[in-house]
Design an enzyme around this catalytic site. Sequence first.
Site, mmCIF file in Angstrom:
data_model
loop_
_atom_site.group_PDB
_atom_site.id
_atom_site.type_symbol
_atom_site.label_atom_id
_atom_site.label_comp_id
_atom_site.label_asym_id
_atom_site.label_seq_id
_atom_site.Cartn_x
_atom_site.Cartn_y
_atom_site.Cartn_z
ATOM 1 N N PHE A 74 -33.822 77.616 14.809
ATOM 2 C CA PHE A 74 -32.787 78.430 14.172
ATOM 3 C C PHE A 74 -33.394 79.389 13.144
ATOM 4 O O PHE A 74 -33.041 80.562 13.090
ATOM 5 C CB PHE A 74 -31.733 77.530 13.516
ATOM 6 N N ASP A 100 -34.897 69.686 11.538
ATOM 7 C CA ASP A 100 -34.548 70.598 12.638
ATOM 8 C C ASP A 100 -35.845 71.037 13.311
ATOM 9 O O ASP A 100 -36.935 70.705 12.870
ATOM 10 C CB ASP A 100 -33.719 71.776 12.115
ATOM 11 N N SER A 101 -35.730 71.791 14.393
ATOM 12 C CA SER A 101 -36.924 72.125 15.172
ATOM 13 C C SER A 101 -37.613 73.388 14.690
ATOM 14 O O SER A 101 -38.697 73.713 15.157
ATOM 15 C CB SER A 101 -36.523 72.334 16.632
ATOM 16 N N GLY A 102 -36.980 74.112 13.788
ATOM 17 C CA GLY A 102 -37.516 75.406 13.384
ATOM 18 C C GLY A 102 -36.950 76.552 14.195
ATOM 19 O O GLY A 102 -37.078 77.719 13.817
ATOM 20 N N HIS A 162 -20.849 67.136 -7.154
ATOM 21 C CA HIS A 162 -19.437 67.061 -6.755
ATOM 22 C C HIS A 162 -19.242 67.494 -5.298
ATOM 23 O O HIS A 162 -18.554 66.809 -4.521
ATOM 24 C CB HIS A 162 -18.548 67.917 -7.658
ATOM 25 N N CYS A 192 -17.239 64.637 -12.072
ATOM 26 C CA CYS A 192 -15.811 64.548 -12.411
ATOM 27 C C CYS A 192 -15.510 63.358 -13.328
ATOM 28 O O CYS A 192 -14.563 63.405 -14.104
ATOM 29 C CB CYS A 192 -14.983 64.466 -11.145
ATOM 30 N N GLN A 219 -26.643 74.568 23.906
ATOM 31 C CA GLN A 219 -26.355 75.941 23.476
ATOM 32 C C GLN A 219 -25.329 76.541 24.439
ATOM 33 O O GLN A 219 -24.641 75.806 25.138
ATOM 34 C CB GLN A 219 -27.654 76.769 23.415
ATOM 35 N N ASP A 247 -24.453 68.562 9.274
ATOM 36 C CA ASP A 247 -25.258 68.991 8.133
ATOM 37 C C ASP A 247 -24.797 70.380 7.753
ATOM 38 O O ASP A 247 -24.297 71.121 8.596
ATOM 39 C CB ASP A 247 -26.756 69.058 8.481
ATOM 40 N N CYS A 269 -16.811 61.216 -8.574
ATOM 41 C CA CYS A 269 -18.238 61.568 -8.655
ATOM 42 C C CYS A 269 -18.701 61.602 -10.113
ATOM 43 O O CYS A 269 -17.885 61.650 -11.034
ATOM 44 C CB CYS A 269 -18.507 62.897 -7.959
ATOM 45 N N CYS A 288 -11.301 62.690 -8.520
ATOM 46 C CA CYS A 288 -12.615 62.508 -7.888
ATOM 47 C C CYS A 288 -13.443 61.539 -8.727
ATOM 48 O O CYS A 288 -13.433 61.595 -9.957
ATOM 49 C CB CYS A 288 -13.327 63.851 -7.764
HETATM 50 ZN ZN LIG Z 1 -16.198 65.271 -8.277
#
Ligand SMILES: [Zn+2]
Length: 358
Positions: free
Chosen positions: A96, A92-94, A333, A307, A187, A264, A304, A302
């Site tokens: 925020f 990011d640009s900084g 997860h 899980c 914006q 993100d 992952c 799930c």
């Molecule tokens: Zn999971």
Amino acid sequence: MFEFDILARDPTTRARAGVFHTPHGEILTPVFAPVGTQATIKSLTPAQVTETGASLVLANTYHLYLRPGDELIRDLGGLHRFMQWPGPILTDSGGFQVFSLADSRKVDADGVTFRSHVDGSTHRFTPEKAVAIQENLGADIIMAFDECAEPHDRRYNEEALARTHAWAVRCQGAHTRNDQALFGIVQGGVFADLRQESAGFIGRQGFPGNAIGGLSVGETKEQMHSMLEVVDRALPEDKPRYLMGVGTPEDLVHAVQRGVDIFDCVLPTRLARNHAVLTRQGRLNLRNAQFARDGRPVEPGCACYCCANFTRAYVRHLIVADEILAASLLSIHNIYLLVSLTREMHQAILDGTFAGRA
Ligand SMILES: [Zn+2]
């Protein structure tokens, strides 16, 4: 480089499935990027992040500029080598963080002077400085320096928008590395006319991608959806759209339906450190006593690593015993869920089965 191929469109919504080409690999869209604020996805090794299916990760310019310093990272070979992430990175640009984190800040037409939240020292970001820092860091996708205003303050949004647009043009002028894609940022708060004006202006600058900032910062879901619809109509079709800082499963689906490609959010890792789990049926807090003898996986079905191997009872035990592995397993997860959700949307758009989701 930085071509965006739209592979398929959903016939009933604005959803699209695409591929964005970067020097560190292809990004299939829609895509969810976990956030590595300090050049680390908190509590996970890069190998574990890869295992979640994540292709793109985000790092924060403001934090890395203050500590350890962008020149240090450049001298040690750039962010990819420094954090050992071989895939695409976005910084990011900084902007925020300067507007939300810095202890005090003073905005003028040329830039922002602020005090570090780490040690109180004084610093100044201009569009040129934000680009120079991001060139030192070396991410594949870098962001124009923008001003994120309080979304309901009309007058402030008008002033901030004028600065954001002028700064976007200055960022383009300052950008020298052709192995990095500089994205512009739309914006305009919750004001449809400002959002339309901003998307039109930013869209005309010819950025290889366009971001939508200043949402998910206190407005209602209806306001977010209507702003996305305004922006969707005004931005170029053939460039990726990145909705910054948005990451609940429902928000991802609603935004993809409105033409967004990239996301993100700190949500999956932040929730994990608070013992909370995202599931397709809603959120759970695994600290609760009801899970003490629960032999099921965190989310049944799930695939992952968490899980596939551990029970709710075990993860709850780790939480109660204050073991750091709990945060790692729940981060795995939560990231896996959001990455899988975007990957499934990509496939569903290709297969023509996206309509009717959500
Ligand atoms: Zn999971």
